[in-house]
Write an enzyme that holds these catalytic residues in place. Structure first.
Site, PDB file in Angstrom:
ATOM      1  N   LEU A  40       0.860  -1.083  -0.074  1.00 33.01           N
ATOM      2  CA  LEU A  40      -0.174   0.067   0.061  1.00 33.01           C
ATOM      3  C   LEU A  40       0.840   1.355   0.000  1.00 33.01           C
ATOM      4  CD1 LEU A  40      -1.680  -2.143   0.968  1.00 33.01           C
ATOM      5  CD2 LEU A  40      -2.973  -0.626   2.263  1.00 33.01           C
ATOM      6  N   HIS A  97       9.874   6.391   0.763  1.00 38.81           N
ATOM      7  CA  HIS A  97       8.433   7.157   0.490  1.00 38.81           C
ATOM      8  C   HIS A  97       7.501   6.042   1.158  1.00 38.81           C
ATOM      9  CE1 HIS A  97       5.598   8.334  -2.729  1.00 38.81           C
ATOM     10  NE2 HIS A  97       4.585   7.395  -2.132  1.00 38.81           N
ATOM     11  N   PHE A  98       6.604   6.305   1.867  1.00 40.37           N
ATOM     12  CA  PHE A  98       5.655   5.664   2.664  1.00 40.37           C
ATOM     13  C   PHE A  98       5.146   4.394   1.806  1.00 40.37           C
ATOM     14  CE2 PHE A  98       2.000   4.000   4.737  1.00 40.37           C
ATOM     15  CZ  PHE A  98       2.252   3.508   5.639  1.00 40.37           C
ATOM     16  N   HIS A  99       5.197   3.234   2.557  1.00 40.28           N
ATOM     17  CA  HIS A  99       4.551   2.021   2.102  1.00 40.28           C
ATOM     18  C   HIS A  99       4.325   0.999   3.068  1.00 40.28           C
ATOM     19  CE1 HIS A  99       8.909   1.465   1.074  1.00 40.28           C
ATOM     20  NE2 HIS A  99       8.777   0.113   1.033  1.00 40.28           N
ATOM     21  N   LEU A 100       3.197   0.154   3.139  1.00 34.27           N
ATOM     22  CA  LEU A 100       3.154  -0.719   3.888  1.00 34.27           C
ATOM     23  C   LEU A 100       2.961  -2.160   3.259  1.00 34.27           C
ATOM     24  CD1 LEU A 100       0.162  -0.525   6.643  1.00 34.27           C
ATOM     25  CD2 LEU A 100       0.222  -2.620   5.038  1.00 34.27           C
TER      26      LEU A 100
END
Length: 148
Positions: A40, A97-100
């Site tokens: 995500l 870079h934000f990712h889950l």
């Protein structure tokens, strides 16, 4: 800026896009540590969880739950799913870079998982992996639509 996730969000790099909304892209990891390893990814550039706008943070868990249901509907992660956020370089965050990560697991898969974590960036078997990712993407897109 040379951010691969920003380039994917801008349509400048290809990705196995499963879903998108105003805050997130849901894509398959191109270097998966397990089959159907999903990311995500924040639509806007935010290096850390704390950098995400509040509306995106509020949407994150609901979207992760929806993706989990779709994964399980496709037969992935019935025994469990790791939900991981690597927040900063010391946590093994390769792209700032934000990712889950949602990593479907099976009982007894730990030796294979550890091996894959060590070898995931090697170019071995990329064509076979690409075919597998295409099949996973098709099935997960359909499952996510059903989970809407």
């Amino acid at each position: 800026m040379n951010c691969p996730f920003c380039a994917i969000a801008a349509g400048q790099l290809p990705a196995h896009l499963l879903h998108e909304d105003e805050h997130f892209l849901v894509i398959l990891d191109i270097y998966p540590i397990r089959p159907a390893h999903v990311l995500l990814v924040s639509r806007e550039h935010a290096p850390h969880l704390s950098d995400l706008p509040l509306p995106a943070r509020e949407r994150l868990v609901a979207l992760a739950e929806r993706v989990q249901r779709a994964l399980r509907a496709c037969g992935h992660g019935r025994d469990g799913i790791n939900i991981m956020i690597n927040d900063g370089p010391a946590s093994n965050q390769h792209v700032p870079h934000f990712h889950l990560h949602l990593v479907p697991r099976r009982l007894g898969d730990l030796p294979w998982l550890l091996w894959r974590m060590l070898t995931r960036f090697l170019p071995l078997g990329r064509k076979t992996l690409q075919r597998r990712l295409e099949g996973e993407a098709d099935a997960l897109r359909q499952a996510l639509q059903r989970e809407a």
